[in-house]
Design an enzyme around this catalytic site. Structure first.
Site, PDB file in Angstrom:
ATOM      1  N   HIS A 161       0.819  -1.231   0.000  1.00  0.00           N
ATOM      2  CA  HIS A 161       0.000   0.000   0.000  1.00  0.00           C
ATOM      3  C   HIS A 161       0.844   1.269   0.000  1.00  0.00           C
ATOM      4  CE1 HIS A 161      -3.622  -2.291   0.470  1.00  0.00           C
ATOM      5  NE2 HIS A 161      -3.289  -2.752   1.655  1.00  0.00           N
ATOM      6  N   ASP A 197      -2.261 -10.614  -2.561  1.00  0.00           N
ATOM      7  CA  ASP A 197      -2.866 -10.229  -1.283  1.00  0.00           C
ATOM      8  C   ASP A 197      -4.357  -9.944  -1.528  1.00  0.00           C
ATOM      9  OD1 ASP A 197      -1.874  -8.901   1.595  1.00  0.00           O
ATOM     10  OD2 ASP A 197      -3.672  -7.933   0.774  1.00  0.00           O
ATOM     11  N   HIS A 199      -6.016  -7.459  -0.539  1.00  0.00           N
ATOM     12  CA  HIS A 199      -6.220  -6.026  -0.802  1.00  0.00           C
ATOM     13  C   HIS A 199      -5.474  -5.591  -2.058  1.00  0.00           C
ATOM     14  CE1 HIS A 199      -6.647  -6.582   3.615  1.00  0.00           C
ATOM     15  NE2 HIS A 199      -7.657  -5.744   3.467  1.00  0.00           N
ATOM     16  N   ASP A 287      -4.208 -13.156   3.307  1.00  0.00           N
ATOM     17  CA  ASP A 287      -5.478 -12.693   3.891  1.00  0.00           C
ATOM     18  C   ASP A 287      -6.677 -13.013   2.993  1.00  0.00           C
ATOM     19  OD1 ASP A 287      -4.396 -10.811   2.162  1.00  0.00           O
ATOM     20  OD2 ASP A 287      -4.469  -9.141   3.587  1.00  0.00           O
TER      21      ASP A 287
END
Ligand code: OKS
Ligand code: ZN
Length: 346
Positions: A161, A197, A199, A287
């Protein structure tokens, strides 16, 4: 497959994270990588190397120098101006452009300039963990270019991120981007990053959005419904020289299980294969697991084995860089399932 690790990761820990208007205990805690490390040893995945030291120039190759300086200086200034008993975290944000050219003086203003949101803070020694995490990624890349077929960089904190001058989503320095740039600097012509991931890897996307030497693909929860919300849509394809070198595959929350995931993975792999990179960097978050406490895909532990096996078909020198995953009871099994299946299949 060999792993690179640094015990300095434990220098980074925060008191709280903020969500739903509430301060809560952090999901992102030091334990996470200790569980992964233990599983690597139990399953005899391969040796665990300590990270080497690298010059800060490798971090500044993808991040603004002023941002890296801020990460280094933040805690000392926070202690002087604010409360040393609390995490350093932003309360104001620079949403107006009038001061973009200014390096703010006060720590409150600097935190606001370099934070995307409230999902990243800094503790007393966080910088040392952040720097070490980048070194873990760089060491993995160095081993890979030295002839290893695959490497695992057990990074913490995560990186995907983080953009050139913003921390966000538990991320500070973009470890995968630093490793990709290192590969280019060492002579690679083209690098692919595949972010699996849960996200969207918005920091990685933004760093390479206008560049053609790095192809970035990400499979993730639909940003209409999930963090980071403001990036990750399928129509974001890159710009200028990078047009066509960015691929987003958003999948719906709640319903995404192996069949949908396998199709998306194959689609991203086909795109990477036609890009013909010299190396592949996998931003490996687990995740996507069905029992992850902050995520909503439905992959089982066995599905992570299938991911590893499927990725091996690309037959590229591959650096796996650790990102998210918060179901600590299964984080080791899920991560090593990917890596072990990959190793056994290549
Ligand atoms: C706030 C949500 C914060 C999500 C942080 C994402 C961390 C992660 N309600 N990124 O890959 O795992
Ligand atoms: Zn994640």
């Amino acid at each position: 497959m060999k792993t690179v690790f640094s015990p300095r990761h434990s220098d980074h820990w925060l008191r709280y994270e903020y969500s739903g208007g509430q301060a809560k205990p952090c999901f992102e805690k030091p334990d996470r990588v200790e569980f992964v490390k233990r599983e690597i040893l139990n399953r005899r995945l391969g040796s665990i190397l300590l990270a080497e030291e690298f010059s800060l120039d490798h971090l500044c190759a993808v991040h603004d120098e002023s941002y890296i300086r801020f990460l280094q200086e933040c805690w000392a200034q926070w202690v002087k101006e604010m409360n040393p008993e609390l995490d350093a975290i932003a309360t104001v944000f620079n949403r107006q452009s009038f001061a973009d050219h200014i390096e703010p003086r006060s720590i409150e203003a600097r935190l606001g300039k370099y934070s995307a949101d409230l999902t990243a803070g800094l503790g007393p020694k966080s910088w040392y963990a952040i720097e070490a995490s980048a070194h873990v990624a760089l060491s993995g890349a160095k081993q890979l270019l030295g002839g290893e077929k695959a490497m695992f960089s057990l990074c913490r904190p995560a990186g995907h991120h983080a953009s050139a001058a913003l921390m966000a989503g538990y991320c500070y320095v973009n470890n995968a981007a630093v490793a990709a740039q290192y590969c280019l600097d060492q002579g690679c012509d083209r690098v692919a990053i595949l972010d699996i991931d849960y996200h969207h890897g918005n920091g990685t996307q933004s760093i390479f959005y206008e560049r053609s030497e790095v192809f970035v693909a990400s499979i993730h929860a639909d940003p209409d419904q999930e963090y980071p919300f403001y990036a990750g849509r399928a129509d974001e394809c890159g710009a200028l020289k990078g047009l066509g070198a960015n691929l987003n595959i958003p999948l719906s929350l709640g319903t995404t299980a192996w069949p949908e995931y396998q199709t998306a993975l194959q689609q991203s792999m086909d795109a990477i294969a036609s890009y013909k990179p010299d190396v592949l960097i996998v931003s490996l978050g687990v995740d996507t697991y069905e029992e992850d406490p902050i995520s909503h895909f439905r992959l089982s532990s066995d599905d992570f084995t299938k991911i590893g096996k499927q990725l091996a078909a690309l037959d590229l020198p591959s650096l796996f860089v650790f990102e998210g995953g918060y179901a600590v009871g299964a984080i080791g099994v899920n991560t090593v399932n990917v890596l072990e299946a990959y190793s056994e299949a290549v």
